[in-house]
Design an enzyme around this catalytic site. Structure first.
Site, mmCIF file in Angstrom:
data_model
loop_
_atom_site.group_PDB
_atom_site.id
_atom_site.type_symbol
_atom_site.label_atom_id
_atom_site.label_comp_id
_atom_site.label_asym_id
_atom_site.label_seq_id
_atom_site.Cartn_x
_atom_site.Cartn_y
_atom_site.Cartn_z
ATOM 1 N N HIS A 1 0.759 -1.403 -0.144
ATOM 2 C CA HIS A 1 0.026 -0.140 -0.029
ATOM 3 C C HIS A 1 -0.478 0.318 -1.397
ATOM 4 O O HIS A 1 -1.597 0.825 -1.515
ATOM 5 C CB HIS A 1 0.936 0.952 0.548
ATOM 6 C CG HIS A 1 1.431 0.684 1.946
ATOM 7 N ND1 HIS A 1 2.755 0.445 2.219
ATOM 8 C CD2 HIS A 1 0.787 0.638 3.133
ATOM 9 C CE1 HIS A 1 2.914 0.268 3.527
ATOM 10 N NE2 HIS A 1 1.728 0.371 4.104
ATOM 11 N N GLN B 1 -7.082 -6.643 12.343
ATOM 12 C CA GLN B 1 -7.371 -5.200 12.222
ATOM 13 C C GLN B 1 -8.546 -4.968 11.272
ATOM 14 O O GLN B 1 -9.445 -4.171 11.552
ATOM 15 C CB GLN B 1 -6.132 -4.473 11.700
ATOM 16 C CG GLN B 1 -6.391 -3.041 11.255
ATOM 17 C CD GLN B 1 -5.111 -2.343 10.843
ATOM 18 O OE1 GLN B 1 -4.360 -1.884 11.694
ATOM 19 N NE2 GLN B 1 -4.850 -2.272 9.557
ATOM 20 N N MET C 1 4.612 -8.588 2.118
ATOM 21 C CA MET C 1 5.306 -7.292 2.155
ATOM 22 C C MET C 1 4.900 -6.541 3.413
ATOM 23 O O MET C 1 3.747 -6.584 3.836
ATOM 24 C CB MET C 1 4.944 -6.475 0.926
ATOM 25 C CG MET C 1 5.570 -7.048 -0.311
ATOM 26 S SD MET C 1 5.456 -5.891 -1.669
ATOM 27 C CE MET C 1 6.188 -6.891 -2.953
HETATM 28 P P1 AMP Z 1 0.515 0.035 7.537
HETATM 29 O O1 AMP Z 1 1.161 1.157 6.798
HETATM 30 O O2 AMP Z 1 1.418 -1.106 7.832
HETATM 31 O O3 AMP Z 1 -0.281 0.507 8.730
HETATM 32 O O4 AMP Z 1 -0.558 -0.578 6.541
HETATM 33 C C1 AMP Z 1 -1.528 0.232 5.939
HETATM 34 C C2 AMP Z 1 -2.504 -0.627 5.207
HETATM 35 O O5 AMP Z 1 -1.833 -1.377 4.202
HETATM 36 C C3 AMP Z 1 -3.216 -1.650 6.110
HETATM 37 O O6 AMP Z 1 -4.581 -1.765 5.726
HETATM 38 C C4 AMP Z 1 -2.457 -2.902 5.809
HETATM 39 O O7 AMP Z 1 -3.204 -4.089 6.036
HETATM 40 C C5 AMP Z 1 -2.159 -2.738 4.342
HETATM 41 N N1 AMP Z 1 -1.025 -3.588 3.956
HETATM 42 C C6 AMP Z 1 0.188 -3.651 4.553
HETATM 43 N N2 AMP Z 1 0.957 -4.588 3.968
HETATM 44 C C7 AMP Z 1 0.210 -5.132 2.968
HETATM 45 C C8 AMP Z 1 0.437 -6.170 2.005
HETATM 46 N N3 AMP Z 1 1.586 -6.837 1.940
HETATM 47 N N4 AMP Z 1 -0.566 -6.465 1.141
HETATM 48 C C9 AMP Z 1 -1.742 -5.802 1.202
HETATM 49 N N5 AMP Z 1 -2.021 -4.816 2.096
HETATM 50 C C10 AMP Z 1 -1.060 -4.488 2.969
#
Ligand code: AMP
Length: 287
Positions: A36, A153, A184
């Site tokens: 994030h 997504q 992660m």
């Molecule tokens: P989430 O909180 O899981 O809904 O993720 C929020 C955003 O963070 C989404 O655009 C995810 O794709 C991105 N995200 C989650 N994990 C990672 C990661 N390990 N590396 C890069 N972006 C991430």
């Protein structure tokens, strides 16, 4: 750093930021980690100010999924946003995003949301599109940052934004990984130590696909997909939702690879009740 919990406050804060320059949005569900933070950093490079949204969106969870137990360490998340240089955080309660009695709108991109995550999680992308559409209209960013970790997504959000002609640049941010390669994820904290050891099997299945394609020149997609499933199985995952090779732009299935066929490998599997997903772009499409 401001924290807004209502639509009207977020709207007026963001209007001020847009008057001063370009505004980026990093939408999240909280339980923040370095993945994030990389979105916030990318937003800072692409714009003058970054707003983070933290909202565990009920409409993208199925009835038997982890909505209620999803981690919500909000104080820690706000401290991380502040030290990453976010200008503000939008952290609404559910009633702000879904006012009771308001008839629901449906937004979706059926061509990209037919299988993989959509098959494993019916209704998931309709929920994602709906909340992202709302966030885009409340925040009105010039740029929105999404992780490649959630590859399907990202494709769905890109297509929705393009087709509905919203003037927002969608910025794709590379997947941030643990030292051993595990992507992660907020859900990694559900894993026991023993499961954490086995979780690396998902990433290894993608590396195996890449090695078969790039080093061994294997062309039969079915052969590669079955090797991916074998690697995941060998690590003791309890169920495999999918392990597949797709066209990186259309997400269409592939059958026989040519030397220059663009390809992304995607996989999702479960360890106990925890569902993990990952992907690897093996050959990019030529621009
Ligand atoms: P989430 O909180 O899981 O809904 O993720 C929020 C955003 O963070 C989404 O655009 C995810 O794709 C991105 N995200 C989650 N994990 C990672 C990661 N390990 N590396 C890069 N972006 C991430």
């Amino acid at each position: 750093m401001w924290v807004a919990t209502t639509r009207t406050e977020a709207q007026s804060r963001c209007r001020e930021l847009r008057q001063a320059g370009r505004l980026a949005l990093a939408p999240t569900m909280g339980a923040l980690h370095e993945g994030h933070l990389s979105l916030i950093e990318a937003g800072r490079r692409a714009a003058d100010a970054v707003v983070v949204s933290i909202f565990v969106n009920p409409t993208q969870f199925g009835p038997h999924e982890d909505f209620h137990r999803y981690p919500r360490p909000i104080e820690q998340d706000l401290a991380m946003c502040e030290s990453a240089g976010a200008a503000g955080v939008f952290h609404p309660p559910v009633e702000q995003m879904y006012p009771p009695g308001e008839p629901a709108c449906e937004v979706n991109v059926p061509a990209l949301a037919a299988d993989m995550e959509a098959a494993a999680r019916p209704g998931h992308f309709a929920g994602v599109c709906r909340v992202v559409a709302k966030l885009f209209h409340i925040i009105q960013p010039h740029v929105a940052c999404f992780g490649m970790k959630d590859y399907q997504q990202l494709a769905v959000v890109r297509a929705m934004t393009a087709d509905l002609a919203w003037p927002i640049d969608i910025l794709a941010c590379p997947t941030i990984r643990e030292r051993d390669g595990l992507a992660m994820s907020s859900r990694n904290r559900y894993l026991s130590d023993e499961q954490r050891g086995r979780a690396i099997g998902l990433h290894r299945s993608l590396l195996r696909a890449r090695s078969m394609i790039v080093d061994q020149h294997v062309r039969e997609v079915a052969t590669i997909e079955s090797a991916m499933r074998q690697t995941i199985g060998e690590h003791g995952f309890d169920a495999i939702d999918y392990a597949t090779l797709r066209d990186p732009r259309t997400l269409a299935p592939l059958q026989v690879l040519q030397a220059d066929t663009p390809v992304v490998a995607l996989a999702a599997a479960r360890l106990g009740t925890t569902r993990l997903l990952d992907n690897l772009v093996i050959r990019n499409p030529t621009p």
